[in-house]
Design a protein around this motif. Structure first.
Motif, PDB file in Angstrom:
ATOM      1  N   GLY A 169       0.835  -1.195   0.000  1.00  0.00           N
ATOM      2  CA  GLY A 169       0.000   0.000   0.000  1.00  0.00           C
ATOM      3  C   GLY A 169       0.867   1.240   0.000  1.00  0.00           C
ATOM      4  N   THR A 170       0.200   2.368   0.030  1.00  0.00           N
ATOM      5  CA  THR A 170       0.929   3.643  -0.021  1.00  0.00           C
ATOM      6  C   THR A 170       0.524   4.501   1.184  1.00  0.00           C
ATOM      7  OG1 THR A 170      -0.793   4.789  -1.271  1.00  0.00           O
ATOM      8  CG2 THR A 170       0.880   3.568  -2.541  1.00  0.00           C
ATOM      9  N   GLU A 171       1.368   5.497   1.461  1.00  0.00           N
ATOM     10  CA  GLU A 171       1.033   6.451   2.522  1.00  0.00           C
ATOM     11  C   GLU A 171      -0.198   7.274   2.153  1.00  0.00           C
ATOM     12  OE1 GLU A 171       2.148   6.992   5.560  1.00  0.00           O
ATOM     13  OE2 GLU A 171       3.342   5.170   5.321  1.00  0.00           O
ATOM     14  N   PHE A 172      -0.434   7.423   0.871  1.00  0.00           N
ATOM     15  CA  PHE A 172      -1.624   8.142   0.433  1.00  0.00           C
ATOM     16  C   PHE A 172      -2.885   7.421   0.899  1.00  0.00           C
ATOM     17  CE2 PHE A 172      -4.660   9.065  -3.184  1.00  0.00           C
ATOM     18  CZ  PHE A 172      -5.005  10.319  -2.713  1.00  0.00           C
ATOM     19  N   ASP A 173      -2.874   6.087   0.774  1.00  0.00           N
ATOM     20  CA  ASP A 173      -4.019   5.312   1.252  1.00  0.00           C
ATOM     21  C   ASP A 173      -4.194   5.441   2.768  1.00  0.00           C
ATOM     22  OD1 ASP A 173      -4.510   4.459  -1.310  1.00  0.00           O
ATOM     23  OD2 ASP A 173      -3.387   2.583  -1.082  1.00  0.00           O
ATOM     24  N   GLY A 178     -13.990  -4.642   1.905  1.00  0.00           N
ATOM     25  CA  GLY A 178     -12.779  -4.923   2.670  1.00  0.00           C
ATOM     26  C   GLY A 178     -12.116  -6.217   2.232  1.00  0.00           C
ATOM     27  N   GLN A 179     -12.917  -7.252   1.993  1.00  0.00           N
ATOM     28  CA  GLN A 179     -12.355  -8.532   1.563  1.00  0.00           C
ATOM     29  C   GLN A 179     -11.745  -8.426   0.164  1.00  0.00           C
ATOM     30  OE1 GLN A 179     -15.466 -11.441   1.912  1.00  0.00           O
ATOM     31  NE2 GLN A 179     -15.786 -11.071   4.110  1.00  0.00           N
ATOM     32  N   PHE A 206      -8.319   1.035  -3.123  1.00  0.00           N
ATOM     33  CA  PHE A 206      -8.649   1.501  -1.782  1.00  0.00           C
ATOM     34  C   PHE A 206      -9.760   2.553  -1.801  1.00  0.00           C
ATOM     35  CE2 PHE A 206      -7.778   4.085   2.047  1.00  0.00           C
ATOM     36  CZ  PHE A 206      -7.980   3.083   2.988  1.00  0.00           C
ATOM     37  N   LEU A 207      -9.886   3.299  -2.885  1.00  0.00           N
ATOM     38  CA  LEU A 207     -10.951   4.299  -2.975  1.00  0.00           C
ATOM     39  C   LEU A 207     -12.326   3.646  -2.896  1.00  0.00           C
ATOM     40  CD1 LEU A 207     -11.741   7.248  -3.368  1.00  0.00           C
ATOM     41  CD2 LEU A 207     -11.622   6.878  -5.849  1.00  0.00           C
ATOM     42  N   ASP A 208     -12.468   2.450  -3.452  1.00  0.00           N
ATOM     43  CA  ASP A 208     -13.738   1.734  -3.365  1.00  0.00           C
ATOM     44  C   ASP A 208     -14.059   1.355  -1.920  1.00  0.00           C
ATOM     45  OD1 ASP A 208     -14.184   1.804  -6.130  1.00  0.00           O
ATOM     46  OD2 ASP A 208     -12.870   0.077  -6.426  1.00  0.00           O
ATOM     47  N   VAL A 209     -13.032   0.999  -1.166  1.00  0.00           N
ATOM     48  CA  VAL A 209     -13.232   0.670   0.246  1.00  0.00           C
ATOM     49  C   VAL A 209     -13.738   1.892   1.013  1.00  0.00           C
ATOM     50  CG1 VAL A 209     -12.108  -0.096   2.371  1.00  0.00           C
ATOM     51  CG2 VAL A 209     -11.500  -1.142   0.191  1.00  0.00           C
ATOM     52  N   LEU A 210     -13.074   3.022   0.783  1.00  0.00           N
ATOM     53  CA  LEU A 210     -13.481   4.248   1.469  1.00  0.00           C
ATOM     54  C   LEU A 210     -14.906   4.653   1.085  1.00  0.00           C
ATOM     55  CD1 LEU A 210     -10.254   6.446   1.333  1.00  0.00           C
ATOM     56  CD2 LEU A 210     -11.133   5.100   3.241  1.00  0.00           C
TER      57      LEU A 210
END
Length: 466
Positions: free
Chosen positions: A201-205, A402-403, A412-416
């Motif tokens: 992952g990234t720090e942006f996430d 999440g899964q 990750f945008l979809d998770v948020l």
């Protein structure tokens, strides 16, 4: 002649809105599945079967400051009735005097230097024109209007206590929903941080996940402030200092729920039950009686008077030649001021017309408020049901997102986005649950229960009684 009473006898006007058949029918919005056509109980808050709420309302009805003021107003109005009644009974006064007679600077030798007098006077108004009887009618109707206004305060106090209690429990429910969202978002933040540390992952996430956590956490202080405000309001309604709010309700987690359909009755029962309507009707009766009070001034005012007394020197005060008495009718008539009297009669008639308009307005407002509350509550039930389904879907979508993210299937945008949708759904559902109970309180307030200690709640259809 003494049987005559000036002015019109009061009856419920045939053209009054309250007498219209359409005003007495079943409610237009009362056919929803949430209602039954039985008459609601006076102590409607007991339908929640919540001993704590019942105790709070009972304490408020004993100690609320607005109710204390309303009770004092009622005592004052009752005293005014007694005062007016006293004007129709025997009036008495007594006098006593001692006089030192002097002429030219010295005591007159031809009269006793000191003269004493004792007297008592009685008068009884015959009230041939009925002005006093009409005044008693007016004062009695005014007192009944004040009593109805006191009952209206009881209605408002019971509803406001219930609303404050519901607000506390609903805010805690919203806090719990916010905490569930926070837990989900913090778990996402932890997973995102681990993935970033492992190079996946990234720090942006991580920054975006932390922002979501902080945004949800920012709602908590506002909710706590709302809960404290409701606690302080509840304390004031119960006649307590703010710091003495009920501690046992601070952590209430669920608003009270009705375990049965709401009995709403019909328009006829509403008109008989609402104290503000009764107050307006009693004011109309008082205004009608005042026409008779002013009309009685057109006729002679006759009373029977009697007096007895004695006068003379101290030694002769009890002698037969010092005692006197009189009895006879007393007549007064304001004949020269008949134009003024007619003007007052016209003014009293105008006041009665204004009182009828206010009475009609009270009935129309009561019917409008009830129909609006019935419709709003039924629609809120449907809204809550849909929001509950939306919350369940949003919770499943958040778990699935999440899964999928952990397996690299989505970004990750979809998770948020899924978690934001869950937060919105939880907040909307909690607000709707609170709104549903608030709508219930609005409905009970519109129905006007919560004041009658007995079952006598009929509008006067004939002449008011002395």
């Amino acid at each position: 002649m003494a049987g005559c009473v000036s002015g019109p006898d009061y009856t419920l006007p045939a053209n009054a809105v309250a007498a219209a058949p359409a005003a007495r029918r079943a409610f237009v919005s009362g056919h929803e599945a949430a209602y039954i056509q039985a008459e609601p109980p006076d102590r409607w808050w007991q339908l929640y079967d919540d001993p704590r709420l019942d105790a709070y309302v009972s304490e408020a009805l004993r100690a609320n400051t607005d109710l204390r003021a309303a009770d004092a107003n009622l005592r004052r109005a009752t005293a005014m009735v007694l005062q007016v009644r006293a004007e129709g009974s025997v009036g008495t006064d007594a006098d006593a005097s001692a006089t030192l007679a002097r002429a030219g600077g010295y005591t007159s030798p031809s009269s006793p230097p000191q003269v004493y007098a004792l007297g008592i006077h009685l008068s009884y108004p015959l009230d041939l024109a009925g002005g006093i009887r009409r005044a008693i009618e007016a004062a009695s109707a005014d007192a009944e209007a004040v009593a109805a206004a006191r009952d209206q305060v009881r209605v408002v106090v019971a509803a406001t206590v219930t609303r404050a209690y519901v607000g506390i429990c609903s805010t805690n429910l919203t806090l719990a929903a916010t905490q569930r969202v926070l837990d989900t978002q913090r778990a996402t933040l932890d997973a995102t941080t681990r993935l970033a540390n492992g190079g996946r992952g990234t720090e942006f996430d991580v920054s975006r996940a932390r922002a979501a956590v902080n945004r949800s956490a920012a709602a908590v202080p506002h909710l706590v402030a709302e809960r404290q405000a409701a606690l302080f309001e509840l304390a004031a309604l119960m006649g307590r200092l703010p710091a003495d709010y009920p501690q046992d309700v601070a952590n209430c987690q669920q608003p009270p729920r009705l375990q049965q359909l709401i009995p709403v009755g019909d328009g006829s029962q509403l008109i008989q039950r609402r104290p503000d309507i009764r107050a307006a009707e009693r004011s109309l009766a008082a205004a009608t009686a005042m026409i008779g009070v002013e009309t009685a001034a057109l006729y002679p005012q006759v009373s029977i008077g009697a007096s007895a007394g004695m006068a003379g020197s101290f030694k002769k005060l009890l002698g037969s030649d010092s005692i006197g008495a009189s009895i006879g009718p007393l007549l007064s008539w304001r004949w020269p001021n008949r134009r003024t009297t007619h003007a007052r009669i016209d003014a009293a008639g105008a006041n009665a017309d204004a009182a009828l308009a206010s009475f009609d307005g009270a009935v129309l407002d009561a019917l409008r408020q009830t129909e609006t509350a019935l419709s709003a509550y039924a629609q809120e039930i449907d809204r809550e049901r849909s929001l509950a389904l939306a919350r369940d879907d949003a919770a499943r979508a958040s778990d699935q997102a999440g899964q999928l993210y952990r397996f690299g299937r989505i970004g990750f945008l979809d998770v948020l986005s899924a978690e934001a949708a869950l937060a919105d759904a939880e907040s909307a559902l909690a607000a709707s649950r609170a709104q549903r109970v608030d709508r219930q309180v609005d409905l009970f307030l519109a129905l006007g229960g919560g004041w009658a200690e007995a079952g006598n709640r009929t509008l006067a259809s004939g002449r008011t009684q002395d």
